[in-house]
Motif scaffolding. Structure first.
Motif, short mmCIF file in Angstrom:
data_model
loop_
_atom_site.label_atom_id
_atom_site.label_comp_id
_atom_site.label_asym_id
_atom_site.label_seq_id
_atom_site.Cartn_x
_atom_site.Cartn_y
_atom_site.Cartn_z
N ALA A 114 7.88 -64.29 -16.41
CA ALA A 114 7.14 -63.13 -15.90
C ALA A 114 6.29 -63.75 -14.70
CB ALA A 114 5.99 -62.57 -16.89
N THR A 115 5.90 -62.69 -13.71
CA THR A 115 5.11 -62.98 -12.59
C THR A 115 3.71 -63.45 -12.92
OG1 THR A 115 4.65 -60.81 -12.01
CG2 THR A 115 6.47 -61.80 -11.12
N LEU A 116 2.84 -63.85 -12.12
CA LEU A 116 1.50 -63.82 -12.39
C LEU A 116 0.91 -62.80 -12.75
CD1 LEU A 116 -1.10 -65.66 -12.57
CD2 LEU A 116 -1.32 -65.45 -10.16
N ARG A 117 1.13 -61.51 -11.92
CA ARG A 117 0.70 -60.25 -12.32
C ARG A 117 1.14 -59.96 -13.61
NH1 ARG A 117 1.15 -55.56 -7.94
NH2 ARG A 117 -0.74 -56.20 -7.34
N ILE A 137 6.25 -56.12 -24.84
CA ILE A 137 6.15 -57.61 -24.34
C ILE A 137 7.34 -58.35 -24.88
CG2 ILE A 137 4.68 -59.56 -23.99
CD1 ILE A 137 2.43 -57.81 -24.11
N PRO A 138 8.13 -58.80 -24.07
CA PRO A 138 9.10 -59.87 -24.36
C PRO A 138 8.63 -61.07 -25.27
CG PRO A 138 9.21 -59.41 -22.25
CD PRO A 138 8.11 -58.90 -22.66
N GLU A 139 9.27 -61.26 -26.42
CA GLU A 139 8.65 -62.50 -27.33
C GLU A 139 8.24 -63.50 -26.75
OE1 GLU A 139 11.21 -64.77 -30.39
OE2 GLU A 139 10.84 -62.78 -31.06
N GLN A 140 9.06 -64.32 -25.64
CA GLN A 140 8.61 -65.32 -25.01
C GLN A 140 7.28 -65.38 -24.22
OE1 GLN A 140 11.54 -66.82 -22.26
NE2 GLN A 140 10.47 -68.75 -21.63
N ASP A 141 7.22 -64.08 -23.58
CA ASP A 141 5.93 -63.74 -22.70
C ASP A 141 4.79 -63.49 -23.85
OD1 ASP A 141 7.01 -64.02 -20.15
OD2 ASP A 141 7.72 -61.97 -20.24
N LEU A 142 5.04 -63.04 -24.91
CA LEU A 142 3.95 -62.88 -25.87
C LEU A 142 3.32 -64.11 -26.50
CD1 LEU A 142 2.34 -60.73 -27.79
CD2 LEU A 142 4.07 -61.31 -29.34
N ALA A 143 4.20 -65.08 -26.51
CA ALA A 143 4.03 -66.22 -27.05
C ALA A 143 3.13 -67.08 -25.95
CB ALA A 143 5.14 -67.02 -27.48
N ALA A 144 3.41 -66.83 -24.77
CA ALA A 144 2.76 -67.52 -23.85
C ALA A 144 1.48 -67.08 -23.57
CB ALA A 144 3.62 -67.42 -22.42
N ARG A 179 1.79 -61.54 -16.16
CA ARG A 179 1.24 -62.43 -17.34
C ARG A 179 -0.28 -62.02 -17.37
NH1 ARG A 179 3.71 -66.42 -14.32
NH2 ARG A 179 1.76 -67.36 -13.55
N LYS A 180 -1.09 -61.79 -16.24
CA LYS A 180 -2.31 -61.41 -16.36
C LYS A 180 -2.19 -59.86 -17.04
CE LYS A 180 -4.51 -63.72 -12.46
NZ LYS A 180 -5.42 -63.37 -11.42
N SER A 181 -1.51 -59.05 -16.97
CA SER A 181 -1.33 -57.64 -17.61
C SER A 181 -0.98 -57.91 -19.04
CB SER A 181 -0.30 -57.04 -16.89
OG SER A 181 -0.06 -55.76 -17.59
N TYR A 182 0.03 -58.72 -19.36
CA TYR A 182 0.42 -59.05 -20.85
C TYR A 182 -1.04 -59.54 -21.38
CZ TYR A 182 5.13 -58.95 -19.54
OH TYR A 182 6.55 -58.36 -19.31
N ARG A 183 -1.77 -60.47 -20.93
CA ARG A 183 -3.07 -60.94 -21.63
C ARG A 183 -3.98 -59.65 -21.91
NH1 ARG A 183 -3.61 -65.28 -17.32
NH2 ARG A 183 -1.61 -66.43 -17.56
N GLU A 184 -4.34 -58.92 -20.76
CA GLU A 184 -5.21 -58.03 -20.92
C GLU A 184 -4.75 -56.88 -21.78
OE1 GLU A 184 -5.57 -56.33 -16.93
OE2 GLU A 184 -6.46 -58.06 -16.09
N GLN A 185 -3.41 -56.48 -21.92
CA GLN A 185 -2.94 -55.44 -22.74
C GLN A 185 -3.18 -56.00 -24.21
OE1 GLN A 185 1.05 -54.11 -22.06
NE2 GLN A 185 0.96 -54.69 -19.94
N ILE A 186 -2.82 -57.32 -24.37
CA ILE A 186 -3.27 -57.74 -25.96
C ILE A 186 -4.60 -57.77 -26.20
CG2 ILE A 186 -3.00 -60.20 -27.21
CD1 ILE A 186 -0.40 -60.77 -25.41
#
Length: 90
Positions: free
Chosen positions: A2-5, A41-48, A7-14
Motif C-alpha cells: 500500500a502507498t503511504l496515503r 482492507i487486504p489481509e497483509q495491509d490490515l496486519a501492518a 496506509r494512513k487511510s487504513y489506520r483511520e478506518q480501523i
C-alpha cells in the motif's frame, strides 16, 4: 504494498470502525476478519495497520498464527483520541 496515503487511510478506518463498534465500552472489540471484510482492507495491509496502531498504544491485538489479527480492541488512549476527533467535527 500500500502507498503511504492508503496506509494512513487504513489506520483511520480501523480506528473509526472500532470506535463506532464499541460505543464507549472498551471491553468490546472486532475480529480481524470482520474488520477486513467491513473495510475491504487486504489481509497483509490490515496486519501492518494493526501492528502500527498497537505500537502507538491505540489498540490491542490478539494475533492468530500467520500474523492475522484475531481480535482488535481500542485502548483507553485510542478512545480518547477518537473522542477528541469527534469533538473537533462537532
Amino acid at each position: 504494498m500500500a502507498t503511504l496515503r492508503e496506509r494512513k487511510s487504513y489506520r483511520e478506518q480501523i480506528l473509526g470502525a472500532l470506535y463506532e463498534a464499541i460505543e464507549g465500552n472498551r471491553l468490546l472489540g472486532m475480529t480481524g476478519t470482520r474488520l477486513a471484510q467491513d473495510l475491504d482492507i487486504p489481509e497483509q495491509d490490515l496486519a501492518a495497520a494493526c501492528t502500527y496502531l498497537a505500537g502507538e498504544g491505540l489498540i490491542t491485538v490478539d494475533w492468530e498464527p500467520g500474523n492475522i489479527p484475531a481480535m482488535v480492541t481500542l485502548t483507553h488512549q485510542g478512545i480518547r483520541l477518537m473522542e477528541a476527533e469527534e469533538e473537533k467535527r462537532g
